[in-house]
Structures are given as structure tokens and as C-alpha cells.
Design an enzyme around this catalytic site. Structure first.
Site, mmCIF file in Angstrom:
data_model
loop_
_atom_site.group_PDB
_atom_site.id
_atom_site.type_symbol
_atom_site.label_atom_id
_atom_site.label_comp_id
_atom_site.label_asym_id
_atom_site.label_seq_id
_atom_site.Cartn_x
_atom_site.Cartn_y
_atom_site.Cartn_z
ATOM 1 N N LEU A 158 0.865 -1.175 0.000
ATOM 2 C CA LEU A 158 0.000 0.000 0.000
ATOM 3 C C LEU A 158 0.902 1.225 0.000
ATOM 4 O O LEU A 158 1.995 1.196 0.565
ATOM 5 C CB LEU A 158 -0.896 0.032 1.248
ATOM 6 C CG LEU A 158 -1.927 -1.080 1.409
ATOM 7 C CD1 LEU A 158 -2.631 -0.939 2.757
ATOM 8 C CD2 LEU A 158 -2.951 -1.059 0.279
ATOM 9 N N ASP A 159 0.441 2.308 -0.610
ATOM 10 C CA ASP A 159 1.208 3.549 -0.565
ATOM 11 C C ASP A 159 1.373 3.999 0.884
ATOM 12 O O ASP A 159 0.563 3.665 1.757
ATOM 13 C CB ASP A 159 0.488 4.657 -1.348
ATOM 14 C CG ASP A 159 0.379 4.352 -2.827
ATOM 15 O OD1 ASP A 159 1.232 3.591 -3.332
ATOM 16 O OD2 ASP A 159 -0.562 4.855 -3.469
ATOM 17 N N LYS A 160 2.389 4.791 1.124
ATOM 18 C CA LYS A 160 2.686 5.268 2.469
ATOM 19 C C LYS A 160 1.454 5.857 3.151
ATOM 20 O O LYS A 160 1.171 5.552 4.313
ATOM 21 C CB LYS A 160 3.803 6.318 2.406
ATOM 22 C CG LYS A 160 4.098 6.991 3.739
ATOM 23 C CD LYS A 160 5.166 8.063 3.581
ATOM 24 C CE LYS A 160 5.402 8.796 4.904
ATOM 25 N NZ LYS A 160 6.427 9.862 4.775
ATOM 26 N N ARG A 167 -5.739 5.658 -7.507
ATOM 27 C CA ARG A 167 -5.456 7.090 -7.579
ATOM 28 C C ARG A 167 -5.408 7.574 -9.034
ATOM 29 O O ARG A 167 -5.966 8.621 -9.381
ATOM 30 C CB ARG A 167 -4.143 7.392 -6.859
ATOM 31 C CG ARG A 167 -4.166 7.025 -5.388
ATOM 32 C CD ARG A 167 -2.789 7.015 -4.759
ATOM 33 N NE ARG A 167 -2.197 8.347 -4.732
ATOM 34 C CZ ARG A 167 -0.942 8.601 -4.370
ATOM 35 N NH1 ARG A 167 -0.137 7.601 -4.013
ATOM 36 N NH2 ARG A 167 -0.494 9.835 -4.361
#
Length: 324
Positions: A153-155, A252
Site C-alpha cells: 500500500l502507498d505510504k 489514484r
């Protein structure tokens, strides 16, 4: 060049116990060069910027005295260098970082990752990652590639991740991801009012100009995101997004491509005027809500849900208050 590694010397620096010391003798063919130029020749495996940083930090001595990088050498001088391993070499170390573990058995871990936690070490984030936390929680993961991590997962995205505890489990989970049998559902708050449910089927690749970003591009990798409208607000819509593929930044990029970028997304969602609550949200409003898979050892279907983190839940409640 003649050099030989020497044992660590406690009087060299405060960090000597973690350094690798080299004693070097400046070779004759470096005569007349500045020290920094000579070091570049003597230690070609290190970049000039790294060597310069070591000089600035006092990690380089010439004849046991602090080194001036512009000083000329004439051959035969003794140079001591306290090497520091590149950060990428020390990235996979255990760190005591708390983990929110929803499930744990001999084969897998399921973790509810908080926003702000990087999953895997990389440029600018060599420590303090979920990988470092996993190695502290389960040291045996050091023997498994990427400490058992099979997806990321992105930060600043929160929510569910599965981690393998054995090589066999990791192989099985990777195959499930490739076969698209791992079910991943996200909650996403996007700008604007989304009219109806839909699917974005658009290839994703590296942005042609901004190389740190992804984009919908011809020739990119196939990517498909299904979205379902859960709740509409005056300036935003809460969606449930289901991934059929797992490309970098997929939700996104896809939501931005259809004109509904994620609230708070610094890369793909320029902040829009007229919605103060939305403009003040400090990260992309994206949460990995549901995860379902076939247990790699038991061969039974398993699933988990992770509640919304407080910041996301409070934003939704504030938007609902505005609607009343």
C-alpha cells in the site's frame, strides 16, 4: 594502492563500533592530486558525493589528523577511512515498531497498516518501515524475500495487507495475486459527485514526463478498477473500489483519469476551491477495507475487514454534518 582492513578503534569516532575502518596508503600515481580526487581513485566503488560526505563528517583522517578535502597528497601518506555501509545495505534490520495484527498463524499475517507507514524500504525511507517492524515481530522472516511482503500500500494509504510467513505461503499468495483471486476492496473519497457505478479499464504506465508518477498511457499494463457509489456529498463521493489488477497507484490514477481524483491526493488530486473540509485533509482518502483470499496452507476462504482510521471517519462525519 595498499590497504588492509583493521579492527575497529574505539578512539576513532563516537560511531566506530558500527563503522568499517580502512587504512590506506596514498599510491605514487596520486601525487599532486587533492585528497578528494585521490580518494575517488583509491575507492572507486564509492561515489564522490559519498566520499565527500565522509570527509565532512570527520570519517576520513590523513596522518591521524582531520582531513581537508582540498589538501594535496604526494604519495605514501596514511589515510584512515571509517566506511559507512550504504543505507540500502542496512535497510533490512529489525526495528521495534508496533503493528496492528488482525490475524496471525504459521503461514500468514494480516496487518492493518496505518497511514504514514512505508511498507518497504526505498529511496528516502531506509528505516522505520513495515518491513523493519515485521523483522522485529517475527525474526524468521529475514529468511524470506521482502520479509514475506507480497503486495503493498502507498505510504499514506491505510488498511489491510497480507504477509507470508513461509516461502511456500509466499509463492502461493503471489500466484493468487497473479490469478486475481485475492479480493481487495477499498474505500475512497473522491472529489465531485459521481453519477453512477462503473469500471475504469485503462492501461497504466510510468508518466511520460513526471517519472515519479504513474498515468493512463497507451502501451501501459492492463489495469481495471470497479467502483460502486456508497454515499454522495455536496462536493465529494464515497466509493467502494474493487481491484481486478494491482498496478502502482491504480485507484489514484484511475479516479483522476475519470475526473474524480482522491481527496487529499498530493500527486493526482489538485486541491479544489470551495470545499474547505476537503482541502484540509492531509493525505489521500484511501483505505484498504476488505481483504479475502484462499489460505495458502488450509486451502479455505478467509476474509477480513479493517475499520476506517479516525481521520477518515471524522472527515466523513463532518461532511455528513454539513449535509444536515
Amino acid at each position: 594502492m595498499n590497504y588492509s582492513p583493521q579492527k575497529e578503534r574505539a578512539d576513532y569516532s563516537a560511531n566506530a563500533s558500527s563503522d568499517r575502518l580502512l587504512d590506506l596508503s596514498v599510491p605514487a600515481d596520486c601525487a599532486g592530486l587533492r585528497l578528494d580526487q585521490a580518494l575517488a581513485r583509491m575507492l572507486p566503488e564509492h561515489s564522490r558525493s559519498r566520499l565527500a560526505a565522509w570527509v565532512r563528517e570527520g570519517r576520513v583522517l590523513i596522518e591521524s589528523a582531520a582531513a581537508d578535502p582540498k589538501r594535496k597528497v604526494w604519495g605514501g601518506e596514511r589515510v584512515t577511512v571509517a566506511q559507512v555501509p550504504p543505507r540500502e545495505e542496512t535497510a533490512q534490520q529489525a526495528e521495534e515498531i508496533p503493528l496492528d495484527i488482525l490475524h496471525e498463524d504459521d503461514a500468514i499475517l494480516v496487518i492493518n497498516k496505518p497511514a504514514g507507514l512505508v511498507v518497504h524500504p526505498g529511496s528516502g525511507n531506509w528505516q522505520g518501515t513495515m518491513l523493519n517492524a515485521l523483522l522485529h515481530h517475527a525474526p524468521q522472516l529475514a529468511h524470506i524475500p521482502r520479509a514475506g511482503i507480497v503486495h503493498r500500500l502507498d505510504k499514506d494509504t491505510s488498511g489491510l495487507l497480507v504477509v507470508a510467513r513461509t516461502l511456500e505461503a509466499q509463492t502461493d499468495l503471489v500466484r493468487q495475486l497473479q490469478a486475481r483471486t485475492v479480493k481487495r476492496h477499498y474505500l475512497a473519497l473522491v472529489h465531485g459527485r459521481v453519477a453512477r457505478d462503473g469500471t475504469v479499464d485503462a492501461p497504466i504506465g510510468r508518466h511520460p514526463v513526471q517519472r515519479t508518477k504513474m498515468a493512463v498511457v497507451p502501451g501501459g499494463r492492463m489495469a481495471r478498477t470497479h467502483y460502486h457509489v456508497l454515499e454522495r456529498f455536496a462536493h465529494a463521493t464515497l466509493l467502494e473500489c474493487a481491484l481486478e489488477t494491482g498496478r502502482t497507484h491504480q485507484i489514484r490514477v484511475h479516479m483522476a483519469d475519470i475526473g474524480h481524483p482522491l481527496v487529499g491526493d498530493p500527486a493526482y488530486g489538485p486541491r479544489r476551491p470551495g470545499a474547505a473540509l476537503l482541502a484540509g485533509f492531509p493525505r489521500q482518502a484511501l483505505h484498504a477495507w476488505r481483504l479475502a483470499l484462499l489460505h495458502p496452507a488450509r486451502r479455505e476462504e478467509m476474509g477480513w475487514e479493517a475499520p476506517l482510521p479516525d481521520d477518515f471517519a471524522q472527515l466523513l462525519e463532518a461532511l455528513r454534518e454539513e449535509e444536515r
